[in-house]
Design an enzyme around this catalytic site. Structure first.
Site, PDB file in Angstrom:
ATOM      1  CG  HIS A 171      -2.156 -43.091 -11.590  1.00  0.00           C
ATOM      2  ND1 HIS A 171      -2.181 -42.938 -10.187  1.00  0.00           N
ATOM      3  CD2 HIS A 171      -3.089 -42.932 -12.376  1.00  0.00           C
ATOM      4  CE1 HIS A 171      -3.598 -42.799 -10.158  1.00  0.00           C
ATOM      5  NE2 HIS A 171      -4.125 -42.679 -11.412  1.00  0.00           N
ATOM      6  NE  ARG A 229      -6.122 -42.316 -14.453  1.00  0.00           N
ATOM      7  CZ  ARG A 229      -6.449 -43.619 -14.992  1.00  0.00           C
ATOM      8  NH1 ARG A 229      -6.140 -43.711 -16.383  1.00  0.00           N
ATOM      9  NH2 ARG A 229      -6.729 -44.675 -14.336  1.00  0.00           N
ATOM     10  NE  ARG A 250      -9.220 -38.241 -12.790  1.00  0.00           N
ATOM     11  CZ  ARG A 250      -8.543 -39.440 -12.499  1.00  0.00           C
ATOM     12  NH1 ARG A 250      -9.181 -40.419 -12.019  1.00  0.00           N
ATOM     13  NH2 ARG A 250      -7.314 -39.500 -12.793  1.00  0.00           N
ATOM     14  CD  GLU A 275     -11.684 -42.070  -7.885  1.00  0.00           C
ATOM     15  OE1 GLU A 275     -10.819 -42.773  -8.275  1.00  0.00           O
ATOM     16  OE2 GLU A 275     -11.798 -40.980  -7.996  1.00  0.00           O
ATOM     17  CG  ASN A 317      -7.653 -48.383 -11.187  1.00  0.00           C
ATOM     18  OD1 ASN A 317      -7.699 -49.323 -11.525  1.00  0.00           O
ATOM     19  ND2 ASN A 317      -7.362 -47.398 -12.276  1.00  0.00           N
ATOM     20  CG  ASP A 318      -7.965 -44.409  -6.222  1.00  0.00           C
ATOM     21  OD1 ASP A 318      -6.887 -44.313  -5.598  1.00  0.00           O
ATOM     22  OD2 ASP A 318      -8.012 -43.291  -6.998  1.00  0.00           O
ATOM     23  NE  ARG A 369      -4.150 -46.705  -7.763  1.00  0.00           N
ATOM     24  CZ  ARG A 369      -4.692 -45.780  -8.554  1.00  0.00           C
ATOM     25  NH1 ARG A 369      -5.630 -45.340  -7.837  1.00  0.00           N
ATOM     26  NH2 ARG A 369      -4.700 -45.585  -9.994  1.00  0.00           N
ATOM     27  CB  CYS A 394     -13.194 -45.413 -15.699  1.00  0.00           C
ATOM     28  SG  CYS A 394     -13.282 -44.419 -14.165  1.00  0.00           S
TER      29      CYS A 394
END
Ligand code: PEP
Ligand code: MG
Length: 586
Positions: free
Chosen positions: A194, A301, A337, A436, A459-460, A470, A507
């Site tokens: 992040h 986010r 989200r 995810e 990403n996850d 990650r 996303c």
């Protein structure tokens, strides 16, 4: 000084040339085993002696206070603590080891301390064994003083600097001002941490995972950060600076030329339309995403709302913020989200216990379902804001149908509470599930029963399906969006969604990777949501192909066996397609 090149992982594009500012985040984290240079030994020893003095001063003050207020015999407890500080054998051992092993003093100190504690615990004498807690207490204080010198926050910097740090938390990055922090570089971290995502959003060039940047770079030294290639250059020569000034100009010109696509529809040559949206972390990013031609916000986010503060945001405060975002982006839509805390985003005031595997732990929707009191505050705020624009919402980290159902039950309760009070909200608000976690991808056919849309969080999804952290630079080579396993999962989610009439977005950072746009388009993805800087380029690619061509590329990609092969193939196809495309300015 000689020019030196350090190689890391590109985290946010762009080039900056400036002066290094060493930002020490050690006071926030645990003691880390870090090597030092020989010339740094005297300053490490000095730091140790200063920490001992400071600890002595603190303990004497406490001893005096306790003696005065409770009685001298209680104050005496601290005499034992003070004695530990006078133990010259112990102190000398630490200093000798720092010199010999060339490691940071707090690490060496902790090591020696552990050895003493172990030795004491074996002594057959109760009085001496009880001294272990004194030693530990003093040890903790010394470490705190070794690590604790407070620095200015990154938001308070007065001059333009390149921040160099062992690590930066997403909240550190969120507090950066583009005006003063012109780039940053860290020893650890991965491409989709992040911290990296935040750097992209703030348009601050960044390189992570350099491993030894804090070892080699000193405060005030001239550095170049090349966020495109993942390179940091210390003491660049005049020649290098000149070459980088040219590259910087070229990169900025290229970015400007892509803006020619900003206002064009995102549709293929044969008229197939997709949505190209932006991800945001902070409402302040809205002007930038509009500037880059986003057709809405595909991921907001909201957890940043909960960070960098000491209390939980109240319903009204959240409502006001979501309302402003909804109004500013209207008539375009925003997908909020619900909070995704945990993993690499922590909240000190929520008292979530420290976990061995935070990415697999009590986080995101799991935390929300366990704390419906906190969750509902956010849900009501989102619902109330839904009348001020086009608002959608989605839950992070859904692992299966049961969780999605539970989240919807709480959402329905929140709706009912508002209805009872006569507070308006959009009764038709679309509610989606982020996909995810591999189990969610594999059961996405079942999830369609409870979701209006899916948003694939690659990403996850990549980190969980390949089992590759990650944020860990050591295994970054394994983190492959093109891994056939990942692509198969994505394809099946899109197919399952479409079969049930559920639209599917993506996303994760993958949505903004030019090489992958054709494959995702070919899979039938409906919405791409990404860091805004990559929007014009992806739009350019979508406009340069037909849907049929993209489908053929996606199909062929799935017949290849490794991530590398697929990446290579996708890159070649992209080049081919772009070489036939029209100029951005025409
Ligand atoms: C993702 O996992 O792809 C995602 C978009 O969520 P985050 O990066 O915030 O975990
Ligand atoms: Mg995620």
């Amino acid at each position: 000084m000689k020019q030196r090149i350090l190689r890391g992982i590109p985290a946010a594009p762009g080039i900056s040339i400036g002066k290094a500012f060493l930002f020490d985040t050690k006071e926030m984290s645990q003691v880390v085993k870090r090597p030092i240079l020989e010339e740094d030994i005297p300053s490490e020893v000095r730091r140790f002696k200063e920490a001992l003095n400071k600890t002595r001063h603190e303990l004497t003050k406490i001893k005096d206070k306790i003696s005065r207020e409770i009685g001298a015999e209680h104050g005496e407890i601290f005499s034992a603590h003070l004695l530990v500080l006078e133990d010259s054998m112990f102190i000398d051992e630490v200093i000798t080891k720092v010199k010999k092993e060339r490691l940071v003093v707090e690490y060496v100190f902790q090591d020696v301390l552990k050895k003493y504690v172990k030795a004491f615990s074996k002594i057959d004498d109760e009085y001496l064994r009880e001294r272990i807690s004194d030693i530990n207490d003093v040890g903790r204080r010394i470490i705190k003083n070794l690590l604790g010198a407070r620095q200015p926050s990154l938001g308070e910097l007065k001059e333009q600097v390149v921040v160099i740090a062992y690590d930066l938390s997403p909240s550190h990055t969120a507090s950066m001002h583009k005006r003063s922090v012109i780039a940053f570089a860290t020893d650890i971290g991965g491409r989709t941490s992040h911290t990296a995502i935040m750097a992209k959003s703030l348009e601050i060039p960044a390189v992570v995972g350099l491993e030894e940047a804090t070892l080699f770079i000193k405060n005030g030294e001239p550095v170049i950060v090349d966020g495109n290639k993942g390179i940091v250059i210390i003491y660049p020569t005049q020649e290098t600076i000149k070459s980088y000034e040219l590259q910087k100009k070229g990169f900025e010109e290229y970015e400007r030329s892509l803006l020619g696509f900003r206002d064009l529809p995102s549709q293929t040559l044969d008229g197939h339309k997709v949505r190209i949206m932006a991800n945001i972390e902070l409402p302040e990013e809205i002007p930038s995403i509009i500037y880059h031609g986003a057709q809405g916000i595909g991921l907001y986010r909201t957890e940043y709302f909960y960070m960098n503060r000491t209390d939980l945001p109240k319903e009204d405060e959240q409502y006001e913020a979501y309302k402003v975002v909804a109004q500013k982006i209207a008539p375009l839509s925003v997908t909020i989200r619900t909070m995704d805390l945990g993993g690499d985003k922590f909240l000190s005031h929520l008292e979530v216990p420290h976990e061995m595997n935070p990415f697999l732990g009590w986080r995101a929707i799991r935390f929300c379902l366990a704390r419906p009191d906190i969750f509902k505050v956010q849900l009501r705020a989102i619902l109330r804001a839904s009348v001020h624009g086009k608002l959608k919402m989605m839950y992070p980290m859904i692992s299966g149908l049961e969780e999605l159902k539970q989240a919807n039950v709480i959402l329905n309760e929140a709706k009912e509470e508002l209805r009872k009070k006569g507070i308006p909200f959009d009764e038709n608000i679309e509610v989606g599930a982020m996909i995810e976690i591999p189990s969610a991808a594999m059961t996405s056919d079942l999830l369609t029963k409870e979701a209006d849309f899916f948003s694939i969080g690659t990403n996850d999804l990549i980190q969980y399906s390949i089992a590759v952290d990650r944020v860990n630079e050591k295994i970054a080579y394994l983190y492959e969006p093109t891994h056939p396993g990942v692509l198969r999962l994505i394809k099946s989610v899109i197919e399952n969604g479409h079969k049930a009439g559920v639209w599917v977005g993506l996303c994760g950072e993958m949505a903004g990777e030019p090489e992958l746009a054709l494959i995702l388009l070919g899979f039938g993805l409906d919405e791409f949501s990404m860091s805004s800087v990559t929007i014009p380029e992806v739009k350019r690619i979508i406009r340069a192909t037909t849907l049929q061509q993209a489908k053929e590329i996606a199909e062929k990609a799935l017949t290849l066996s490794t991530g590398k092969e697929i990446e290579e193939f996708a890159r070649t196809k992209l080049k081919e397609i772009l070489s036939n495309a029209s100029d951005p300015k025409t």
